[in-house]
Design a protein around this motif. Structure first.
Motif, PDB file in Angstrom:
ATOM      1  N   UNK A 134      60.176 -15.401 116.479  1.00 17.31           N
ATOM      2  CA  UNK A 134      60.555 -16.689 117.076  1.00 17.31           C
ATOM      3  C   UNK A 134      61.710 -16.544 118.054  1.00 17.31           C
ATOM      4  N   UNK A 135      62.624 -15.597 117.786  1.00 16.87           N
ATOM      5  CA  UNK A 135      63.792 -15.385 118.641  1.00 16.87           C
ATOM      6  C   UNK A 135      63.512 -14.423 119.792  1.00 16.87           C
ATOM      7  N   UNK A 136      62.316 -13.868 119.859  1.00 15.55           N
ATOM      8  CA  UNK A 136      61.972 -12.947 120.925  1.00 15.55           C
ATOM      9  C   UNK A 136      62.438 -11.521 120.705  1.00 15.55           C
ATOM     10  N   UNK A 137      62.930 -11.206 119.517  1.00 18.52           N
ATOM     11  CA  UNK A 137      63.377  -9.842 119.235  1.00 18.52           C
ATOM     12  C   UNK A 137      62.214  -8.934 118.840  1.00 18.52           C
ATOM     13  N   UNK A 138      61.104  -9.521 118.432  1.00 22.35           N
ATOM     14  CA  UNK A 138      59.858  -8.788 118.209  1.00 22.35           C
ATOM     15  C   UNK A 138      58.784  -9.483 119.032  1.00 22.35           C
ATOM     16  N   UNK A 139      58.066  -8.722 119.832  1.00 30.64           N
ATOM     17  CA  UNK A 139      56.959  -9.285 120.596  1.00 30.64           C
ATOM     18  C   UNK A 139      55.770  -9.525 119.675  1.00 30.64           C
ATOM     19  N   UNK A 140      55.034 -10.609 119.879  1.00 28.97           N
ATOM     20  CA  UNK A 140      53.892 -10.880 119.003  1.00 28.97           C
ATOM     21  C   UNK A 140      52.878  -9.747 118.938  1.00 28.97           C
ATOM     22  N   UNK A 141      52.755  -8.970 120.024  1.00 26.40           N
ATOM     23  CA  UNK A 141      51.770  -7.891 120.029  1.00 26.40           C
ATOM     24  C   UNK A 141      52.393  -6.527 119.731  1.00 26.40           C
ATOM     25  N   UNK A 142      53.641  -6.507 119.238  1.00 27.89           N
ATOM     26  CA  UNK A 142      54.293  -5.233 118.934  1.00 27.89           C
ATOM     27  C   UNK A 142      53.621  -4.559 117.740  1.00 27.89           C
ATOM     28  N   UNK A 143      53.507  -3.244 117.831  1.00 31.51           N
ATOM     29  CA  UNK A 143      52.936  -2.469 116.718  1.00 31.51           C
ATOM     30  C   UNK A 143      53.998  -2.296 115.642  1.00 31.51           C
ATOM     31  N   UNK A 144      53.782  -2.891 114.487  1.00 31.99           N
ATOM     32  CA  UNK A 144      54.747  -2.854 113.391  1.00 31.99           C
ATOM     33  C   UNK A 144      54.143  -2.160 112.175  1.00 31.99           C
ATOM     34  N   UNK A 212      60.223  -3.445 103.513  1.00 31.23           N
ATOM     35  CA  UNK A 212      61.003  -2.821 104.580  1.00 31.23           C
ATOM     36  C   UNK A 212      60.269  -2.912 105.916  1.00 31.23           C
ATOM     37  N   UNK A 213      61.013  -3.249 106.966  1.00 29.50           N
ATOM     38  CA  UNK A 213      60.490  -3.234 108.321  1.00 29.50           C
ATOM     39  C   UNK A 213      61.311  -2.259 109.153  1.00 29.50           C
ATOM     40  N   UNK A 214      60.776  -1.063 109.479  1.00 30.43           N
ATOM     41  CA  UNK A 214      61.479  -0.151 110.371  1.00 30.43           C
ATOM     42  C   UNK A 214      61.298  -0.604 111.821  1.00 30.43           C
ATOM     43  N   UNK A 215      62.349  -0.510 112.608  1.00 34.57           N
ATOM     44  CA  UNK A 215      62.306  -0.925 114.016  1.00 34.57           C
ATOM     45  C   UNK A 215      63.046   0.074 114.890  1.00 34.57           C
ATOM     46  N   UNK A 216      62.512   0.333 116.090  1.00 34.50           N
ATOM     47  CA  UNK A 216      63.274   1.025 117.113  1.00 34.50           C
ATOM     48  C   UNK A 216      64.161  -0.006 117.814  1.00 34.50           C
ATOM     49  N   UNK A 220      69.169  -5.580 123.739  1.00 34.58           N
ATOM     50  CA  UNK A 220      69.021  -6.921 123.171  1.00 34.58           C
ATOM     51  C   UNK A 220      68.562  -6.929 121.731  1.00 34.58           C
ATOM     52  N   UNK A 221      68.189  -5.768 121.218  1.00 34.10           N
ATOM     53  CA  UNK A 221      67.751  -5.688 119.819  1.00 34.10           C
ATOM     54  C   UNK A 221      68.547  -4.600 119.109  1.00 34.10           C
ATOM     55  N   UNK A 222      69.838  -4.859 118.948  1.00 31.04           N
ATOM     56  CA  UNK A 222      70.670  -3.934 118.194  1.00 31.04           C
ATOM     57  C   UNK A 222      70.869  -4.487 116.787  1.00 31.04           C
ATOM     58  N   UNK A 223      71.618  -3.765 115.987  1.00 32.58           N
ATOM     59  CA  UNK A 223      71.813  -4.186 114.601  1.00 32.58           C
ATOM     60  C   UNK A 223      72.454  -5.562 114.518  1.00 32.58           C
ATOM     61  N   UNK A 269      70.991   0.780 109.500  1.00 26.97           N
ATOM     62  CA  UNK A 269      70.682   1.691 110.591  1.00 26.97           C
ATOM     63  C   UNK A 269      71.931   2.106 111.343  1.00 26.97           C
ATOM     64  N   UNK A 270      71.718   2.591 112.555  1.00 26.66           N
ATOM     65  CA  UNK A 270      72.826   3.052 113.385  1.00 26.66           C
ATOM     66  C   UNK A 270      72.397   2.873 114.837  1.00 26.66           C
ATOM     67  N   UNK A 271      73.164   2.096 115.584  1.00 23.18           N
ATOM     68  CA  UNK A 271      72.812   1.873 116.989  1.00 23.18           C
ATOM     69  C   UNK A 271      72.754   3.184 117.764  1.00 23.18           C
ATOM     70  N   UNK A 272      73.506   4.185 117.328  1.00 21.13           N
ATOM     71  CA  UNK A 272      73.525   5.458 118.050  1.00 21.13           C
ATOM     72  C   UNK A 272      72.219   6.228 117.881  1.00 21.13           C
ATOM     73  N   UNK A 273      71.542   6.040 116.763  1.00 22.96           N
ATOM     74  CA  UNK A 273      70.255   6.715 116.559  1.00 22.96           C
ATOM     75  C   UNK A 273      69.096   5.906 117.117  1.00 22.96           C
ATOM     76  N   UNK A 274      69.342   4.624 117.400  1.00 21.86           N
ATOM     77  CA  UNK A 274      68.298   3.772 117.948  1.00 21.86           C
ATOM     78  C   UNK A 274      67.273   3.324 116.941  1.00 21.86           C
ATOM     79  N   UNK A 275      67.630   3.373 115.663  1.00 26.96           N
ATOM     80  CA  UNK A 275      66.679   3.000 114.619  1.00 26.96           C
ATOM     81  C   UNK A 275      67.326   2.054 113.603  1.00 26.96           C
ATOM     82  N   UNK A 276      66.517   1.162 113.067  1.00 32.13           N
ATOM     83  CA  UNK A 276      66.991   0.228 112.047  1.00 32.13           C
ATOM     84  C   UNK A 276      65.915   0.009 111.005  1.00 32.13           C
ATOM     85  N   UNK A 277      66.336  -0.431 109.829  1.00 33.19           N
ATOM     86  CA  UNK A 277      65.416  -0.890 108.789  1.00 33.19           C
ATOM     87  C   UNK A 277      65.923  -2.227 108.272  1.00 33.19           C
ATOM     88  N   UNK A 278      65.069  -3.224 108.319  1.00 35.04           N
ATOM     89  CA  UNK A 278      65.397  -4.539 107.759  1.00 35.04           C
ATOM     90  C   UNK A 278      64.699  -4.626 106.408  1.00 35.04           C
TER      91      UNK A 278
END
Length: 309
Positions: A134-144, A212-216, A220-223, A269-278
């Protein structure tokens, strides 16, 4: 005057947990039928006719048959339904019973005749993904990819028996054909257009769940953005909380919310690695099933939303 409630399937895992939450409440009168008549359509029809709300804790086909049974009782019977099965979660005419999902959901549940209780995995997955879409941080067609582990009570009586008699493995992954029954509801209720890959598992503990949702990460999409978006969406909610910060080296305990109707969200996660887990943690029999049903029941009856929880 107490509100009359019939639990159709009260002998199952979910039904027993709902029964436990409702017994002793002065504002609820439970409509019951003799155990030996629990599958008798006449007895069940009489119970539905006597109740304001019927909570269906049944297999999918039996839940559909229960609704048809009530519809055949005539115009004088106006029983309302909460269906804890998968049967109606994406069905037209049914309100999805996730009060915190979006503005207006509580009012929709309160006024509905037909409410479908969310699934346990679905509750955790949707709680994470829907606000970010809803906030545009994940695109509806993103591969999750969504990973999850549940306590064995989520598998019903047969799986519970396997663990209790020691024949089940300590941990197993399943749903490998990507046909898990929760996937249609996860896709639809999050606003995704691309079906996510879902990797569920069961561990050797009775109750509890971690999703768990892993994300790159990207611009605009940091931790901080992920955390702030979730915190803003669930601000003021009684049964969903967002932790202010994921702890370095954190160990997520899927049993941490057991015995409650709480769902806890955290971003790691860590912004320096470019990876997060929610991560979402909830009791698969609480906010993931029986607790959610009682929360919806309270809303439908105009009672304190937290009563019995």
């Amino acid at each position: 005057m107490a509100h009359r409630v019939f639990i159709d399937g009260e002998a199952g895992t979910t039904g027993l947990q709902i029964l436990e939450r409702l017994q002793g409440r002065e504002d609820i009168e439970l409509v019951s039928i003799d155990h030996e008549r629990r599958k008798d359509p006449v007895a069940r029809g009489e119970a539905m006719a006597a109740a304001e709300i019927a909570i269906l804790c049944l297999p999918d086909d039996a839940a559909r048959e229960a609704v048809a049974l009530a519809e055949g009782l005539g115009d004088d019977v106006s029983v309302r339904f909460i269906d804890a099965s998968t049967a109606h979660r994406t069905a037209e005419g049914w309100v999805y019973g996730f009060p915190e999902l979006a503005a207006g959901n509580r009012d929709a549940i309160a006024g509905a005749r037909f409410v479908s209780n969310p699934g346990c995995y679905s509750t955790g997955a949707i709680a994470i993904v829907a606000p970010l879409v809803a906030a545009g941080l994940i695109a509806p067609d993103e591969a999750l990819t969504i990973n999850a582990v549940s306590g064995y009570t989520g598998g019903g009586k047969a799986l519970i028996a396997e663990y209790e008699d020691g024949t089940a493995p300590p941990f197993f992954v399943y749903g490998l054909t990507q046909a898990h029954k929760h996937l249609p509801e996860i896709t639809k209720k999050t606003g995704l257009s691309a079906r996510p890959v879902f990797a569920p598992a069961v561990g050797n503990f009775a109750q509890g769940m971690a999703v768990q949702l892993p994300l790159h990460l990207r611009a605009g999409r940091d931790l901080a953005a992920l955390r702030a978006t979730l915190a803003a969406h669930y601000e003021g909610q009684q049964f969903i909380r967002v932790l202010p910060e994921g702890e370095p080296g954190a160990r997520i305990d899927p049993t941490a919310m057991n015995g409650t109707n709480m769902l806890e969200l955290s971003v790691h996660g860590d912004d320096r690695t470019g990876c997060a887990t929610v991560v979402a943690v909830l009791d698969n029999l609480g906010k993931g099933a029986s607790g959610a049903a009682v929360q919806n029941l309270n809303l439908m009856l105009g009672l304190d939303e937290a009563a019995g929880l």
